[in-house]
Design an enzyme around this catalytic site. Structure first.
Site, PDB file in Angstrom:
ATOM      1  N   VAL A  41      -7.383  -0.935  -1.999  1.00 45.07           N
ATOM      2  CA  VAL A  41      -6.511  -0.207  -1.065  1.00 45.07           C
ATOM      3  C   VAL A  41      -5.614   0.771  -1.824  1.00 45.07           C
ATOM      4  O   VAL A  41      -5.449   1.920  -1.429  1.00 45.07           O
ATOM      5  CB  VAL A  41      -5.648  -1.192  -0.244  1.00 45.07           C
ATOM      6  CG1 VAL A  41      -4.599  -0.450   0.575  1.00 45.07           C
ATOM      7  CG2 VAL A  41      -6.506  -2.030   0.669  1.00 45.07           C
ATOM      8  N   ASP A  42      -5.045   0.316  -2.927  1.00 47.53           N
ATOM      9  CA  ASP A  42      -4.141   1.146  -3.723  1.00 47.53           C
ATOM     10  C   ASP A  42      -4.842   2.438  -4.156  1.00 47.53           C
ATOM     11  O   ASP A  42      -4.323   3.540  -3.969  1.00 47.53           O
ATOM     12  CB  ASP A  42      -3.673   0.339  -4.939  1.00 47.53           C
ATOM     13  CG  ASP A  42      -2.462   0.935  -5.645  1.00 47.53           C
ATOM     14  OD1 ASP A  42      -1.781   1.803  -5.070  1.00 47.53           O
ATOM     15  OD2 ASP A  42      -2.189   0.510  -6.786  1.00 47.53           O
ATOM     16  N   THR A  77      -5.212 -10.290  -1.063  1.00 50.35           N
ATOM     17  CA  THR A  77      -6.452 -11.038  -0.835  1.00 50.35           C
ATOM     18  C   THR A  77      -7.686 -10.374  -1.448  1.00 50.35           C
ATOM     19  O   THR A  77      -8.790 -10.900  -1.337  1.00 50.35           O
ATOM     20  CB  THR A  77      -6.706 -11.273   0.668  1.00 50.35           C
ATOM     21  OG1 THR A  77      -6.883 -10.012   1.321  1.00 50.35           O
ATOM     22  CG2 THR A  77      -5.574 -12.054   1.301  1.00 50.35           C
TER      23      THR A  77
END
Length: 169
Positions: free
Chosen positions: A31-32, A117
Site C-alpha cells: 500500500v505504501d 496485515t
C-alpha cells in the site's frame, strides 16, 4: 458509516486516505509504495520536510499529491511477533491516531487499508477485528465522519473483514 470494499485505495475520492507506513516514513512496498507512486513525489518531499519518522502506533499527515484525496495519513502499525508484544494495542492506536488526525483536519470521509496485515505479518482476521472495533468505538464517541471505508486489496483480506464485521443496527 463503515463500508468494506475490495479495490485500490489510491483511486478513492475521499477526504483522507490512510497509508500503512513504516516508522522511518521512507516509502516501501504494498500500500505504501502504491500511494507514493500514484500520489507522486510531493508526498515524500513533505514527509521529509515535516517529520523525522513516526513511532509505531502513531500517524502523521501530509497532502495527497496527485491522489483524489485531500490528505494522506501515514499510520505505522506494528510488526507481528506473537501477539504478546503489545501488537493489538499498537494496531488499535495506529487506527485511533489516524482518525484523530482526520478529525482535526475536518475530514468527513476516510479510507483505510488493512494496516500491518501485509508484509508486517499481522494475522488478517485479528487485524480486522481490531480495526473494525477501534473505528466503531471512535464513531460512537465522535460522530464526525460520514464514511469510514476499508479498501481491501485482495479477496482474502476482504473476506476476513466481511467475516468479522458486525454492522450496528
Amino acid at each position: 458509516m463503515i463500508e468494506l470494499i475490495q479495490g485500490d485505495i489510491t483511486k478513492q475520492e475521499i477526504d483522507a486516505i490512510a497509508n500503512a507506513a513504516n516508522s522511518h516514513l521512507a516509502g516501501g512496498g504494498g500500500v505504501d509504495g502504491a500511494i507514493h507512486w500514484a500520489g507522486g513525489p510531493t508526498i515524500m518531499q513533505e514527509l521529509k520536510e515535516k517529520y523525522k519518522g513516526c513511532p509505531t502506533g502513531s500517524a502523521v499527515i501530509t497532502g495527497a499529491g496527485n491522489l483524489k484525496a485531500q490528505y494522506v495519513i501515514h499510520a505505522v502499525g506494528p510488526r507481528w511477533k506473537d501477539g504478546k508484544h503489545n501488537e493489538p494495542k499498537l494496531l488499535a492506536s495506529a487506527y485511533q491516531t489516524s482518525l484523530e488526525l482526520a478529525q482535526k483536519h475536518k475530514c468527513q470521509t476516510i479510507a483505510f487499508p488493512s494496516i500491518s496485515t501485509g508484509i508486517y505479518g499481522y494475522p488478517v482476521e485479528e487485524g480486522a477485528k481490531i480495526a473494525l472495533q477501534t473505528v466503531a468505538q471512535f464513531l460512537k464517541e465522535n460522530p464526525v465522519f460520514t464514511t469510514v471505508r476499508f479498501v481491501l486489496f485482495d479477496e482474502k483480506t476482504y473476506q476476513a473483514y466481511q467475516k468479522v464485521y458486525q454492522p450496528s443496527t
